[in-house]
Write a protein that holds these residues in place. Structure first.
Motif, PDB file in Angstrom:
ATOM      1  N   TYR A 152      -5.311 -21.052  13.454  1.00  0.00           N
ATOM      2  CA  TYR A 152      -5.052 -22.224  14.285  1.00  0.00           C
ATOM      3  C   TYR A 152      -6.103 -22.339  15.396  1.00  0.00           C
ATOM      4  O   TYR A 152      -5.921 -23.078  16.366  1.00  0.00           O
ATOM      5  CB  TYR A 152      -3.647 -22.162  14.876  1.00  0.00           C
ATOM      6  N   THR A 153      -7.193 -21.561  15.256  1.00  0.00           N
ATOM      7  CA  THR A 153      -8.341 -21.659  16.154  1.00  0.00           C
ATOM      8  C   THR A 153      -9.603 -21.728  15.297  1.00  0.00           C
ATOM      9  O   THR A 153      -9.566 -21.503  14.089  1.00  0.00           O
ATOM     10  CB  THR A 153      -8.438 -20.430  17.082  1.00  0.00           C
ATOM     11  N   ARG A 154     -10.747 -22.015  15.928  1.00  0.00           N
ATOM     12  CA  ARG A 154     -12.018 -21.976  15.213  1.00  0.00           C
ATOM     13  C   ARG A 154     -12.345 -20.541  14.826  1.00  0.00           C
ATOM     14  O   ARG A 154     -12.172 -19.614  15.607  1.00  0.00           O
ATOM     15  CB  ARG A 154     -13.129 -22.546  16.093  1.00  0.00           C
ATOM     16  N   LEU A 155     -12.884 -20.371  13.609  1.00  0.00           N
ATOM     17  CA  LEU A 155     -13.202 -19.042  13.102  1.00  0.00           C
ATOM     18  C   LEU A 155     -14.650 -18.905  12.650  1.00  0.00           C
ATOM     19  O   LEU A 155     -15.182 -17.789  12.607  1.00  0.00           O
ATOM     20  CB  LEU A 155     -12.293 -18.711  11.908  1.00  0.00           C
ATOM     21  N   THR A 161      -3.957 -29.082  14.031  1.00  0.00           N
ATOM     22  CA  THR A 161      -4.925 -28.173  14.651  1.00  0.00           C
ATOM     23  C   THR A 161      -5.722 -27.432  13.581  1.00  0.00           C
ATOM     24  O   THR A 161      -6.947 -27.303  13.673  1.00  0.00           O
ATOM     25  CB  THR A 161      -4.204 -27.161  15.563  1.00  0.00           C
ATOM     26  N   LYS A 169      -8.209 -29.864  11.979  1.00  0.00           N
ATOM     27  CA  LYS A 169      -9.312 -30.194  12.887  1.00  0.00           C
ATOM     28  C   LYS A 169     -10.319 -29.042  12.965  1.00  0.00           C
ATOM     29  O   LYS A 169     -11.539 -29.267  12.979  1.00  0.00           O
ATOM     30  CB  LYS A 169      -8.766 -30.517  14.281  1.00  0.00           C
ATOM     31  N   CYS A 170      -9.824 -27.815  13.014  1.00  0.00           N
ATOM     32  CA  CYS A 170     -10.714 -26.644  13.049  1.00  0.00           C
ATOM     33  C   CYS A 170     -11.528 -26.549  11.762  1.00  0.00           C
ATOM     34  O   CYS A 170     -12.743 -26.325  11.785  1.00  0.00           O
ATOM     35  CB  CYS A 170      -9.904 -25.373  13.254  1.00  0.00           C
ATOM     36  N   ARG A 171     -10.858 -26.718  10.619  1.00  0.00           N
ATOM     37  CA  ARG A 171     -11.564 -26.611   9.344  1.00  0.00           C
ATOM     38  C   ARG A 171     -12.542 -27.777   9.161  1.00  0.00           C
ATOM     39  O   ARG A 171     -13.594 -27.619   8.531  1.00  0.00           O
ATOM     40  CB  ARG A 171     -10.575 -26.594   8.175  1.00  0.00           C
ATOM     41  N   SER A 205     -20.108 -24.097  12.769  1.00  0.00           N
ATOM     42  CA  SER A 205     -19.974 -25.487  12.329  1.00  0.00           C
ATOM     43  C   SER A 205     -20.700 -25.705  11.005  1.00  0.00           C
ATOM     44  O   SER A 205     -21.818 -25.202  10.806  1.00  0.00           O
ATOM     45  CB  SER A 205     -20.547 -26.429  13.388  1.00  0.00           C
ATOM     46  N   LYS A 206     -20.026 -26.434  10.118  1.00  0.00           N
ATOM     47  CA  LYS A 206     -20.602 -26.835   8.833  1.00  0.00           C
ATOM     48  C   LYS A 206     -21.238 -25.654   8.078  1.00  0.00           C
ATOM     49  O   LYS A 206     -22.358 -25.727   7.587  1.00  0.00           O
ATOM     50  CB  LYS A 206     -21.637 -27.950   9.038  1.00  0.00           C
ATOM     51  N   GLU A 257     -14.418 -29.021  11.330  1.00  0.00           N
ATOM     52  CA  GLU A 257     -15.647 -28.652  12.023  1.00  0.00           C
ATOM     53  C   GLU A 257     -16.445 -27.620  11.233  1.00  0.00           C
ATOM     54  O   GLU A 257     -17.676 -27.575  11.311  1.00  0.00           O
ATOM     55  CB  GLU A 257     -15.315 -28.084  13.415  1.00  0.00           C
ATOM     56  N   GLU A 258     -15.753 -26.796  10.453  1.00  0.00           N
ATOM     57  CA  GLU A 258     -16.390 -25.642   9.806  1.00  0.00           C
ATOM     58  C   GLU A 258     -16.842 -25.901   8.370  1.00  0.00           C
ATOM     59  O   GLU A 258     -17.772 -25.263   7.878  1.00  0.00           O
ATOM     60  CB  GLU A 258     -15.422 -24.457   9.822  1.00  0.00           C
TER      61      GLU A 258
END
Length: 328
Positions: A94-97, A160, A163-165, A100-101, A167-168
């Motif tokens: 549930y956070t950025r891991l 959430t 949205k995090c995924r 980006s991309k 970005e990734e």
């Protein structure tokens, strides 16, 4: 042929054990088969990122990597030489891991029905101990405010996560999620709440006998929400960065993974597997809330309630699986 030279994939909520690397193995073999069909000579380098919470037993996973790589080599087609690299990524999904991309494929199974914070749910329902009294989850006797709080927490968490995924994951990247869910539009449907009702009955019996305090029971809430296909679809569309390719619902018998080396009658095997599975899932929650002294008694009663119930009914797990693509 513009075949990628490197692919980065992530298994979110990987847990630990002999099956942790099973999905990774199937993905590597599938990619190699596609490469051969396309007539591409060079195998891509494949990076597998295994994610779970920091307290997950990553050390056990890493001890299995060598065996995994040897088994993979023996199962691959002749002249295949895909280099496969395994990484551990501790942290909440549930956070950025990830950068980006950077990710081409994301997979998660039986993880996203868990809510991010049990305490957040409690705060969303003031004096929940009095409102949802006698329940440990959503039930037919739960008031609408409790049902609303559970859904709103799931919606916030899933948004959430998406949205995090978003970005990734690279443009055109894929994501496949399997979530324990339900067919029914009713969040209190027996197909998703049944097993928790059996645990609640075990706990209520112990309250009646003075073994557990009633206030302890009333303040215990299972931090889980099992969504319907419509709810999953609506949230994906609301987030807007992913296009759904496929959304399916499937059933799995509770005894589907029973150890075939244990020779038990079919009905006993199902009871055994269901009791064993639910203890693995629920014991950490029961232990942290009620304490170690009552754990054995709770699960002995829970197992007996499962046995009695399953002599009358044959419950199934309902899976909601969604495949989606990151929009450009």
């Amino acid at each position: 042929m513009n075949f990628p030279k490197a692919l980065i994939m992530a298994d979110l909520g990987c847990s630990s054990g002999p099956n942790t690397l099973l999905v990774a193995s199937e993905l590597v073999k599938a990619i190699d088969n596609i490469r051969l069909k396309l007539g591409v000579d060079e195998s891509p380098g494949i990076h597998i990122c295994l994610n779970d919470l920091p307290q997950n037993d990553f050390n056990t996973i890493f001890t299995l990597v060598s065996k995994f790589q040897n088994n993979l080599t023996s199962q691959m087609t002749p002249h295949s030489s895909s280099a496969c690299y395994i990484y551990g990524v501790p942290g909440s999904f549930y956070t950025r891991l990830f950068l980006s991309k950077s990710i081409h494929f994301v997979y998660s199974s039986y993880s996203l029905m868990w809510l991010s914070k049990e305490k957040t749910l409690t705060k969303q329902v003031p004096e929940m101990a009095h409102i949802n009294k006698g329940n440990i989850y959503m039930s037919a006797t739960s008031p609408p405010s409790v049902i609303k709080a559970y859904y709103e927490q799931f919606q916030m968490d899933f948004l959430t996560f998406l949205k995090c995924r978003a970005e990734e994951v690279v443009s055109g990247g894929r994501m496949v999620l399997t979530i324990l869910g339900r067919r029914s539009d009713n969040p209190c449907s027996k197909e998703c709440c049944y097993v928790w009702e059996l645990l609640a009955n075990s706990l209520k019996d112990m309250v009646g006998e003075g073994l557990i305090e009633e206030e302890k029971l009333d303040s215990f809430n299972i931090p889980q929400y099992t969504p319907s296909p419509k709810e999953v679809s609506n949230i994906v569309e609301k987030e807007g960065k992913f296009a759904i390719n496929c959304l399916e619902v499937s059933e799995v018998n509770w005894d589907a993974s029973t150890d075939r080396n244990i020779r038990l009658p079919e009905e006993v095997a199902q009871e055994y597997n269901m009791g064993k599975c639910m203890r693995a899932v629920a014991e950490p929650l029961v232990l942290s809330h009620f304490g170690e002294s009552v754990v054995e008694e709770v699960f002995e009663r829970y197992k007996n309630n499962i046995n009695i119930s399953m002599s009358r009914e044959k419950p199934k797990l309902i899976n909601v699986t969604v495949s989606m693509t990151r929009k450009g």
